[in-house]
Design an enzyme around this catalytic site. Sequence first.
Site, short mmCIF file in Angstrom:
data_model
loop_
_atom_site.label_atom_id
_atom_site.label_comp_id
_atom_site.label_asym_id
_atom_site.label_seq_id
_atom_site.Cartn_x
_atom_site.Cartn_y
_atom_site.Cartn_z
N GLU A 171 9.68 55.91 34.35
CA GLU A 171 10.53 55.21 35.45
C GLU A 171 11.73 54.53 34.88
O GLU A 171 12.90 54.68 35.33
CB GLU A 171 10.02 54.40 36.64
N GLY A 207 10.62 53.93 44.09
CA GLY A 207 10.08 52.88 44.64
C GLY A 207 10.11 51.81 43.89
O GLY A 207 10.67 51.77 42.79
N SER A 261 4.05 55.85 46.50
CA SER A 261 3.92 56.57 47.92
C SER A 261 5.36 56.50 48.87
O SER A 261 5.57 57.36 49.63
CB SER A 261 3.05 55.79 48.70
O1 6PG Z 1 4.47 52.79 38.39
C1 6PG Z 1 4.68 53.58 39.21
O2 6PG Z 1 4.07 54.56 39.57
C2 6PG Z 1 5.00 53.36 40.48
O3 6PG Z 1 5.94 54.26 40.87
C3 6PG Z 1 6.14 51.92 40.86
O4 6PG Z 1 7.00 51.56 39.99
C4 6PG Z 1 6.44 52.16 42.23
O5 6PG Z 1 7.81 52.40 42.46
C5 6PG Z 1 5.72 51.17 42.99
O6 6PG Z 1 4.48 50.81 42.76
C6 6PG Z 1 5.89 51.54 44.55
O7 6PG Z 1 4.72 52.17 44.93
P1 6PG Z 1 4.71 52.61 46.52
O8 6PG Z 1 5.90 53.13 47.31
O9 6PG Z 1 3.31 53.21 46.60
O10 6PG Z 1 4.24 50.96 47.03
#
Ligand code: 6PG
Length: 409
Positions: free
Chosen positions: A109, A87, A33
Amino acid sequence: MNDADRNALKREAAEAAVELVEDGMIVGLGTGSTAAFAVEALARRHRQGLRFVGIPTSERTAAQAKAAGIPLSSFAEHRQIDLTIDGADEVERGTLNLIKGLGGALLREKIVANASRRLAIVVDGVKLVDRLGTHAPVPVEVVAFGLEVTQAALKVFAAEVRPRLTPAGDLFVTDGGNRILDCHFAGPMADPARLEDRIRRVVGVVESGLFIGRADPVFVADGQGVHRLDSARAHRGRPPILVVMGVSGAGKSTVAKELAARLGWSFEEGDALHPEANVAKMHGGIPLTDADRQPWLESVAAWIDGQRAKKQPGIITCSALKRAYRRIVIGDRPEVRLVYLRGSRDVMAEHLAKRSGHFMPASLLQSQIDTLEEPGPDEDPLVVDVGPPVDQVAHEVIRQLGASATLPS
Ligand SMILES: O=C(O)[C@H](O)[C@@H](O)[C@H](O)[C@H](O)COP(=O)(O)O
Ligand SMILES: Nc1ncnc2c1ncn2[C@@H]1O[C@H](COP(=O)(O)OP(=O)(O)O)[C@@H](O)[C@H]1O
């Protein structure tokens, strides 16, 4: 905090990171998000004429970016990404080690992060923790075959290992067609780098959500604004200089000397740099004014500048109780890391009683505590609890310093 407030913070952090994007860059697009706000901001800059191409870390992000008009590319065309904005689920203060993957995109990622010259991380303040494992489990992507055996093997490290399920109760399937095992720990993680290494060696594991020594920088948004935290790598080639601060009795001299001995770095006692007039005043029991402190703080800054000129790391003690004092000492010197020795009034009083053999007048310690302005997140301090014995306090500072501590003296 409600969702709207939290989203506002996520957006602020994301927009700060997007400022790093320059014309002609290959940009890694994160998932989640918070990363979605970055994609949104990137789309806006694209419409304003900034030229770049994106490489997404998930099908979700690819769809969002495409819909927003961002030109996409792939590793077939570009092996090297200039900057990825993503994120994270937890960011460890000091080391900037991360947990990622609660959204299930960790493998792509990590591939994108690895191919990136820089990985900028965007989070809201809730995710900044002293130790990883405080709120989030470590997601581990594993192949579907032998899931139960891999789960049992991971159980050696974690208190609990649970397969990730979809809301419908089925096993979650990643973009790579794999499964996820969420590893929960009984308490905060002592050594995430070692854990990452051990998890990676388990047969059946594809990748873990521990990102060690990769984030640089991290943008954290909280009620006070957006703070940029730079990793040890930002200090590369510039030996770090620690300013060890805190009230009287925190253990500044004792801990700083221990650090200097362990790291082999130069040490200076900040109190030894007071001009004679100040020493006379202090002996006479006359409190120093801020005007008295000015030349002293400038001498502390001059010692730091001397180390910088020699390109040598160093450690100096300085109570630096007020933000204004720290501004003089640290100013715009990127090598300086603030080490804040934090503890309760009782712990400080106990230390002082030991040092002088008798109780220090409570009023003196109290006046220090009253004067103290604790360093804020924008000052990016290493914060260490001084309750434990000196060797543990020193160990914790070195742990938080991460890669900076391994620089040669
Ligand atoms: O695996 C994933 O899809 C995510 O991208 C994860 O690594 C992400 O960076 C965090 O979950 C933060 O997500 P939010 O910004 O929604 O808290
Ligand atoms: N973590 C600690 N645990 C126990 N005693 C400590 C600790 N840190 C410092 N001390 C002791 O407390 C006293 C005050 O420490 P000192 O380094 O002089 O503090 P400061 O320089 O901050 O005023 C010394 O006697 C020191 O040995």
